[in-house]
Design an enzyme around this catalytic site. Sequence first.
Site, PDB file in Angstrom:
ATOM      1  N   CYS A 146     -53.475 -34.758  56.760  1.00 37.90           N
ATOM      2  CA  CYS A 146     -54.208 -33.478  56.806  1.00 37.90           C
ATOM      3  C   CYS A 146     -55.235 -33.459  55.649  1.00 37.90           C
ATOM      4  O   CYS A 146     -54.841 -33.537  54.477  1.00 37.90           O
ATOM      5  CB  CYS A 146     -53.230 -32.310  56.709  1.00 37.90           C
ATOM      6  SG  CYS A 146     -51.851 -32.473  57.872  1.00 37.90           S
ATOM      7  N   CYS A 163     -54.808 -31.389  52.322  1.00 38.03           N
ATOM      8  CA  CYS A 163     -53.495 -31.210  51.693  1.00 38.03           C
ATOM      9  C   CYS A 163     -53.257 -32.094  50.471  1.00 38.03           C
ATOM     10  O   CYS A 163     -53.370 -33.321  50.539  1.00 38.03           O
ATOM     11  CB  CYS A 163     -52.405 -31.443  52.731  1.00 38.03           C
ATOM     12  SG  CYS A 163     -50.773 -31.003  52.077  1.00 38.03           S
ATOM     13  N   CYS A 201     -45.988 -36.793  51.618  1.00 41.70           N
ATOM     14  CA  CYS A 201     -45.978 -36.594  53.083  1.00 41.70           C
ATOM     15  C   CYS A 201     -46.729 -37.724  53.785  1.00 41.70           C
ATOM     16  O   CYS A 201     -47.770 -38.186  53.332  1.00 41.70           O
ATOM     17  CB  CYS A 201     -46.589 -35.242  53.433  1.00 41.70           C
ATOM     18  SG  CYS A 201     -46.478 -34.860  55.196  1.00 41.70           S
ATOM     19  N   CYS A 226     -44.793 -17.659  62.978  1.00 41.43           N
ATOM     20  CA  CYS A 226     -45.820 -17.426  61.972  1.00 41.43           C
ATOM     21  C   CYS A 226     -46.814 -18.569  62.143  1.00 41.43           C
ATOM     22  O   CYS A 226     -46.466 -19.732  61.921  1.00 41.43           O
ATOM     23  CB  CYS A 226     -45.193 -17.452  60.581  1.00 41.43           C
ATOM     24  SG  CYS A 226     -46.404 -17.461  59.246  1.00 41.43           S
ATOM     25  N   ARG A 276     -51.896 -12.114  57.400  1.00 44.22           N
ATOM     26  CA  ARG A 276     -51.603 -12.365  55.979  1.00 44.22           C
ATOM     27  C   ARG A 276     -52.802 -12.971  55.252  1.00 44.22           C
ATOM     28  O   ARG A 276     -53.332 -14.003  55.657  1.00 44.22           O
ATOM     29  CB  ARG A 276     -50.394 -13.283  55.835  1.00 44.22           C
ATOM     30  CG  ARG A 276     -50.036 -13.491  54.355  1.00 44.22           C
ATOM     31  CD  ARG A 276     -48.739 -14.255  54.136  1.00 44.22           C
ATOM     32  NE  ARG A 276     -47.644 -13.650  54.860  1.00 44.22           N
ATOM     33  CZ  ARG A 276     -46.886 -14.294  55.732  1.00 44.22           C
ATOM     34  NH1 ARG A 276     -47.086 -15.558  55.959  1.00 44.22           N
ATOM     35  NH2 ARG A 276     -45.931 -13.670  56.382  1.00 44.22           N
ATOM     36  N   CYS A 316     -37.948 -17.613  56.135  1.00 43.15           N
ATOM     37  CA  CYS A 316     -38.989 -18.343  56.862  1.00 43.15           C
ATOM     38  C   CYS A 316     -38.948 -19.763  56.338  1.00 43.15           C
ATOM     39  O   CYS A 316     -38.734 -19.973  55.136  1.00 43.15           O
ATOM     40  CB  CYS A 316     -40.352 -17.706  56.569  1.00 43.15           C
ATOM     41  SG  CYS A 316     -41.740 -18.610  57.299  1.00 43.15           S
ATOM     42  N   CYS A 337     -40.069 -17.733  51.919  1.00 45.92           N
ATOM     43  CA  CYS A 337     -40.562 -18.823  52.781  1.00 45.92           C
ATOM     44  C   CYS A 337     -40.402 -20.158  52.076  1.00 45.92           C
ATOM     45  O   CYS A 337     -40.962 -20.347  50.989  1.00 45.92           O
ATOM     46  CB  CYS A 337     -42.043 -18.652  53.099  1.00 45.92           C
ATOM     47  SG  CYS A 337     -42.463 -17.052  53.758  1.00 45.92           S
TER      48      CYS A 337
HETATM   49  N1  SAM Z   1     -45.689 -29.898  56.348  1.00 45.95           N
HETATM   50  C1  SAM Z   1     -45.591 -28.670  57.005  1.00 45.95           C
HETATM   51  C2  SAM Z   1     -46.783 -28.389  57.903  1.00 45.95           C
HETATM   52  O1  SAM Z   1     -47.792 -29.052  57.797  1.00 45.95           O
HETATM   53  O2  SAM Z   1     -46.654 -27.478  58.719  1.00 45.95           O
HETATM   54  C3  SAM Z   1     -45.413 -27.488  56.060  1.00 45.95           C
HETATM   55  C4  SAM Z   1     -46.228 -27.424  54.779  1.00 45.95           C
HETATM   56  S1  SAM Z   1     -47.994 -27.310  54.945  1.00 45.95           S
HETATM   57  C5  SAM Z   1     -48.514 -27.497  53.290  1.00 45.95           C
HETATM   58  C6  SAM Z   1     -48.244 -25.594  55.394  1.00 45.95           C
HETATM   59  C7  SAM Z   1     -49.634 -25.084  55.566  1.00 45.95           C
HETATM   60  O3  SAM Z   1     -50.259 -24.932  54.288  1.00 45.95           O
HETATM   61  C8  SAM Z   1     -50.629 -25.920  56.338  1.00 45.95           C
HETATM   62  O4  SAM Z   1     -50.475 -25.807  57.713  1.00 45.95           O
HETATM   63  C9  SAM Z   1     -51.947 -25.323  55.871  1.00 45.95           C
HETATM   64  O5  SAM Z   1     -52.356 -24.283  56.726  1.00 45.95           O
HETATM   65  C10 SAM Z   1     -51.633 -24.761  54.491  1.00 45.95           C
HETATM   66  N2  SAM Z   1     -52.399 -25.500  53.458  1.00 45.95           N
HETATM   67  C11 SAM Z   1     -52.107 -26.732  52.991  1.00 45.95           C
HETATM   68  N3  SAM Z   1     -53.022 -27.117  52.080  1.00 45.95           N
HETATM   69  C12 SAM Z   1     -53.925 -26.116  51.971  1.00 45.95           C
HETATM   70  C13 SAM Z   1     -55.119 -25.935  51.216  1.00 45.95           C
HETATM   71  N4  SAM Z   1     -55.581 -26.886  50.400  1.00 45.95           N
HETATM   72  N5  SAM Z   1     -55.801 -24.781  51.335  1.00 45.95           N
HETATM   73  C14 SAM Z   1     -55.346 -23.812  52.175  1.00 45.95           C
HETATM   74  N6  SAM Z   1     -54.223 -23.946  52.928  1.00 45.95           N
HETATM   75  C15 SAM Z   1     -53.525 -25.073  52.837  1.00 45.95           C
HETATM   76 FE1  SF4 Z   2     -47.862 -33.050  55.317  1.00 46.34          FE
HETATM   77 FE2  SF4 Z   2     -49.539 -31.437  54.031  1.00 46.34          FE
HETATM   78 FE3  SF4 Z   2     -50.023 -32.081  56.572  1.00 46.34          FE
HETATM   79 FE4  SF4 Z   2     -47.946 -30.460  55.993  1.00 46.34          FE
HETATM   80  S1  SF4 Z   2     -50.122 -30.002  55.692  1.00 46.34           S
HETATM   81  S2  SF4 Z   2     -47.941 -32.215  57.404  1.00 46.34           S
HETATM   82  S3  SF4 Z   2     -47.341 -31.309  54.007  1.00 46.34           S
HETATM   83  S4  SF4 Z   2     -49.996 -33.500  54.811  1.00 46.34           S
END
Ligand code: SAM
Ligand code: SF4
Length: 340
Positions: free
Chosen positions: A84, A87, A80, A215, A287, A155, A124
């Site tokens: 974030c 992530c 990606c 959601c 959730r 979802c 989802c």
């Molecule tokens: N890329 C899209 C986005 O950012 O909306 C969808 C996938 S992203 C991985 C979905 C959600 O997963 C994020 O908004 C975050 O809240 C959650 N998430 C990601 N990494 C995480 C982590 N290490 N611990 C807890 N929640 C996490």
């Molecule tokens: Fe990309 Fe992870 Fe951020 Fe979603 S949460 S936009 S997958 S870096």
Amino acid sequence: MTTTIALTPAGFASRAAEPPGTPAAVPASAPARWSVAEIEALFALPFLDLMFRAQETHRAHFKAGEVQRSTLLSIKTGGCSEDCGYCAQAARYKTGLERERLMPLDEVLEHARAAKAGGSSRFCMGAAWRGPKEKDLEAVLEMVREVKKLGLETCVTLGMLDGEQARRLAEAGLDYYNHNVDTAPGYYSEIITTHTLQDRLDTIGKVRQAGINVCSGGIVGMGEGQHGRAALLAQLANMEPPPESVPINKLIPFPGTPLAEGEALDPFDFVRTIAVARIIMPKSFVRLSAGREQMSDELQALCFMAGANSIFYGERLLTAGNTDAGGDMRLFARLGLVSI
Ligand code: SAM
Ligand code: SF4
Ligand code: DTB
């Protein structure tokens, strides 16, 4: 972003302007808009009082003990463009995760059938994108149509959308779009710099406008403090209407990400976050999301008492593990919880 994020940014987590012991106003009934101070006052209640109020609210709006189950599938993993800080799928962090291509439809359907057979009511599908490209969206629309035919709610979480993309997802029959606000407004840029909170809110607005259920929730345990958790929940509760589904994720610290080394959240503060979410969003499904694998059965039971009435079910989240289905069913049986 290459350095570890300071988890207590100056002037954020503390409310130095207020003298200690300032009487906290806890409204007895729901105000039209929740202020962050009112929500902080809920957080400050003695634990048992907060739990009692959360149970009262929960029972006024839901059948006690009924828990909805959603199964997650990562349809496009890793690589990606976004930064974030939590992530594992951000291309810029060395997390050891292999980047994968979009999963073919037949493989997605195999997972969906297994989820349905296991008793999940919602499927989802998550993609590690900033937002979907045209070709990708077409493939996801087909997935939504086909998963729906299996009799599952659908979802997806695909990153940012424009109005037309949201409209096409609605037309394909999508039930829910997951797009989290993730943290407090004042903390967002400490965690993510490649897009803004306003970008996220714009997408949520477009999803709503297209008639898709929202959601949206966040992650706790990223150093946001109790004030930050109150501010995170305030923005969700003050949406009109609040999201139908509110995932509360406990940070899973991935080695290689900037948030890998932060101080762990006190488990009771996690339970408090669920309880406050329940009180201020009485009609939403709350959730109990990421981080359940690291929780004891007793801690999860407290989360259900606090008003959580939905879980991610199945042995994987997106890239991280989740509690195994057998363990969940044993816990449901021990607690007399019923799947819906
Ligand atoms: N890329 C899209 C986005 O950012 O909306 C969808 C996938 S992203 C991985 C979905 C959600 O997963 C994020 O908004 C975050 O809240 C959650 N998430 C990601 N990494 C995480 C982590 N290490 N611990 C807890 N929640 C996490
Ligand atoms: Fe990309 Fe992870 Fe951020 Fe979603 S949460 S936009 S997958 S870096
Ligand atoms: C949400 O709020 N939590 C889920 C879902 N929405 C997409 C994702 C949790 C991801 C946990 C980390 C991982 O598996 O990589």
